[in-house]
Design an enzyme around this catalytic site. Structure first.
Site, PDB file in Angstrom:
ATOM      1  N   LEU A   1       0.819  -1.210   0.000  1.00 60.16           N
ATOM      2  CA  LEU A   1       0.000   0.000   0.000  1.00 60.16           C
ATOM      3  C   LEU A   1       0.854   1.263   0.000  1.00 60.16           C
ATOM      4  CD1 LEU A   1      -2.834   1.217   0.126  1.00 60.16           C
ATOM      5  CD2 LEU A   1      -2.703   1.089   2.621  1.00 60.16           C
TER       6      LEU A   1
ATOM      7  N   MET B   1       2.041   1.861  -3.470  1.00 60.78           N
ATOM      8  CA  MET B   1       1.033   2.205  -4.475  1.00 60.78           C
ATOM      9  C   MET B   1       0.567   3.654  -4.342  1.00 60.78           C
ATOM     10  SD  MET B   1      -1.399  -1.149  -4.895  1.00 60.78           S
ATOM     11  CE  MET B   1      -1.801  -1.301  -3.173  1.00 60.78           C
ATOM     12  N   CYS B   2       0.539   4.182  -3.118  1.00 60.25           N
ATOM     13  CA  CYS B   2       0.103   5.559  -2.901  1.00 60.25           C
ATOM     14  C   CYS B   2       1.306   6.503  -2.976  1.00 60.25           C
ATOM     15  CB  CYS B   2      -0.572   5.700  -1.539  1.00 60.25           C
ATOM     16  SG  CYS B   2      -2.081   4.719  -1.377  1.00 60.25           S
ATOM     17  N   THR B   3       1.020   7.748  -3.327  1.00 61.33           N
ATOM     18  CA  THR B   3       2.079   8.756  -3.370  1.00 61.33           C
ATOM     19  C   THR B   3       2.365   9.208  -1.946  1.00 61.33           C
ATOM     20  OG1 THR B   3       1.311   9.494  -5.536  1.00 61.33           O
ATOM     21  CG2 THR B   3       2.769  10.969  -4.339  1.00 61.33           C
ATOM     22  N   VAL B   4       3.445   8.702  -1.377  1.00 63.60           N
ATOM     23  CA  VAL B   4       3.825   9.054  -0.010  1.00 63.60           C
ATOM     24  C   VAL B   4       4.871  10.161  -0.086  1.00 63.60           C
ATOM     25  CG1 VAL B   4       4.772   8.236   2.175  1.00 63.60           C
ATOM     26  CG2 VAL B   4       3.346   6.718   0.775  1.00 63.60           C
TER      27      VAL B   4
END
Length: 628
Positions: free
Chosen positions: A496, A499-502
């Site tokens: 996760l 997949m997300c823009t951190v």
């Protein structure tokens, strides 16, 4: 008894102030010098009791001939004037009104003494406007001065007048016929004088102030006995009056500030904010802030080029939202969003083009919603959104019909825009737009984020005016030029957090702002998308023009870097561009199915082999050294 005169009223059409605001922004800027204008007096079909009225509109800033051409023939007299528009309300209030009026009246006196008024008698009706334009609130403060030159004449006889009025407002009567006033030089001052005047007043027994200026001119020239035929549109009110000068005149007293409808001396206020369509107000307000840059800071900034630039934003998320807002602020009118996602509940706090309501019912399509919300911010923007998936290198085809349609639509969008922004999440999503941008000679701006870092760069562009073998010289690199492997699937089997823009929230704002500012700077360069890297502040009117900007928040540092294109690049090499031009979708399809194909086409495979051979030779030489 003395003749009675009536003051002139001013009627200013709203188009006059619209034109004034345009001139102030684009031409006058900080210039407070007087500017010539023209007005007109109707003398036909005047209502009974109507006072003389000067009319001004947007054409008043043009020549007198052009203004006259817009009016019915033989219906109005054109008069010249001037407008002095000051920069602040304080200057408008503090300016000496006596000095202003004296200066305006002095011009009429000068035209009398140098005989210019005989050649052009309309100079006797010369007027002046003192104004301040509050362009932020669309309020215009103005005060008309109709310089009136005083001389003392008494009426000795008066009677009705018949016959048709002359074509000119001022005429000399000789042998019972009107002749040009310029022939006055031939009339001795001791002789009785007969003149004609066409009045713009319909008030009984009260004449236009212009007649007073006419009589003062005759007094300055030394005439003491004058017969004036005062013609009016209503012939029954036309009069012939005989007058006698009571005292000589050299420097006449000057009056003439216009009074308000309450009869008091004071300026008028035109508030156009309530009259203009709100969308037009927004349009003018955007231009206002931008054009103010040209007043002092960047006089040669080409705002029209920026405004006319059509921008395609591939990615409508965090970067896309901030880039879109920055483009609006620069006055860009054509913005197109592309995305394949929907608005989720985590988006609105980081992506300013979305609201909570956009997340409901499974989420609205990002691209279309971004475009709609842009129009809510500025209704006149031409914003569109398209939901489509960008075919990605290294991702096998799953639905060729749909992916081919997406490919065709993306190609059309790239062709129909001037600047392409790459703002997507994954690396491989940027490959096809990079290729298309180079094929179509478009300016491509790329922005990518890390946790506390960002990269903003402009892609080098193949110049069609150069030979293929010359394309490697001085051409800047693209996003993929540092890669020795073709792009492949980087999204499968991710956790996760992958997949997300951190990223630190402020990083996206910084990168998006720099991406738009880089575009604007490129547009100011004469070579535009072909412009070389330059760290010199004098490169454009806005300063330097870097190739890449790499920023790091852990130490708040930004680097300006440059890199030439990579001969074997999987996205911008000459071989890739030529293959795309010749095969189109078939080439892309092969690249999607087989990442190794791009490596073979560009020569990266040979680079790998040479690297392996070099490493092997290095290892062997090290091994041989052990036996020495």
């Amino acid at each position: 008894m003395e003749p009675k005169y009536i003051n002139t009223q001013s009627f200013v059409d709203s188009s006059f102030f619209v034109k004034l605001s345009q001139l102030k922004l684009d031409v006058l800027k900080l210039d407070q010098s007087s500017r010539p204008i023209h007005g007109y007096y109707n003398y036909k079909r005047l209502a009974p009791g109507q006072a003389p009225a000067i009319n001004l509109n947007d054409i008043s800033f043009a020549s007198g001939q052009e203004l006259e051409s817009q009016l019915p023939a033989r219906s109005a007299f054109i008069v010249s004037g001037e407008i002095t528009n000051v920069n602040t309300l304080e200057e408008f209030k503090s300016q000496s009104k006596l000095e202003f009026l004296t200066r305006a009246g002095g011009k009429i006196i000068d035209s009398i003494k140098n005989k210019a008024a005989l050649q052009d008698p309309s100079l006797l009706a010369h007027f002046a406007v003192f104004s301040f334009a509050d362009l932020k609130k669309y309020k215009f403060y103005y005060w008309f001065a109709f310089p009136t030159l005083h001389s003392e004449w008494h009426i000795t006889s008066e009677g009705p007048l018949g016959g048709d009025a002359p074509d000119s407002q001022f005429s000399l009567i000789r042998d019972g016929k009107p002749v040009p006033l310029a022939q006055l030089n031939a009339v001795p001052t001791h002789s009785p004088l007969h003149v004609a005047f066409v009045d713009t007043s319909a008030v009984p027994d009260a004449y236009s102030y212009v007649l007073r200026n006419f009589l003062t001119m005759l007094a300055i020239y030394g005439y003491r006995d004058v017969v004036v035929d005062v013609h009016r549109d209503n012939q029954s009110s036309s009069r012939q009056i005989a007058l006698k000068l009571q005292s000589a005149v050299d420097s006449p007293k000057i009056s003439g500030w216009e009074r308000t409808s309450q009869g008091k001396l004071g300026p008028k206020l035109a508030d156009l904010g309530a009259l203009i369509d709100p969308s037009q107000l927004a349009d003018q307000a955007i231009d206002l802030n931008l054009k103010l840059m040209k007043w002092r800071i960047v006089p040669t900034l080409d705002l029209d080029r920026i405004k006319a630039t059509k921008c395609l934003l591939l990615g409508s998320g965090t970067l896309g939202s901030y880039v879109g807002r920055a483009l609006l602020a620069w006055g860009v009118r054509k913005i197109t969003f592309v995305d394949n996602g929907k608005v989720s509940f985590s988006n609105p706090v980081r992506q300013p083009l979305f609201n909570f309501i956009d997340c409901l019912d499974g989420g609205s399509p990002k691209a279309e919603t971004a475009a709609e919300n842009m129009k809510r911010i500025f209704p006149l923007v031409d914003a569109q959104g398209f939901t489509l998936e960008v075919p990605m290198a290294g991702h096998p085809i799953t639905d060729e019909t749909k992916q081919k349609l997406d490919f065709d639509r993306l190609g059309e969008l790239v062709q129909n825009h001037d600047v392409i922004f790459l703002l997507m999440d994954s690396r491989e999503t940027r490959w096809l737009p990079t290729v298309m941008g180079n094929v179509n000679n478009k300016l491509v701006i790329n922005a990518a984020l890390g946790f506390e870092s960002y990269l903003v760069m402009r892609h080098g562009c193949i110049n069609p005016e150069k030979l293929p073998e010359e394309q490697q010289e001085s051409r800047l690199g693209c996003y993929f030029c540092n890669d020795v492997y073709a792009p492949s699937d980087s999204t499968t089997d991710r956790t996760l957090d992958q997949m997300c823009t951190v990223t630190r929230p402020g990083v996206a704002l910084m990168a998006a702002s720099l991406a738009v500012e880089l575009m604007v700077s490129v547009l100011q360069h004469p070579d535009r998308q072909y412009a070389p890297h330059s760290a010199q502040d004098s490169c454009t009117v806005l300063g330097s023009l870097p190739h890449q900007l790499r920023g790091f928040l852990h130490n708040f540092e930004m680097l300006k870097l440059s890199a030439k294109n990579f001969r074997y690049c999987s996205a911008c090499s000459v071989s890739v561009v030529q293959e795309f031009k010749s095969r189109g979708w078939e080439f892309v399809k092969q690249a999607l199915e087989n990442p190794k194909y791009l490596e073979q086409l560009t020569g990266l495979t040979q680079v790998h082999q040479q690297a392996e051979e070099a490493e092997l030779n290095f290892d062997i030489s090290d091994s041989e050294g052990e036996f020495d």
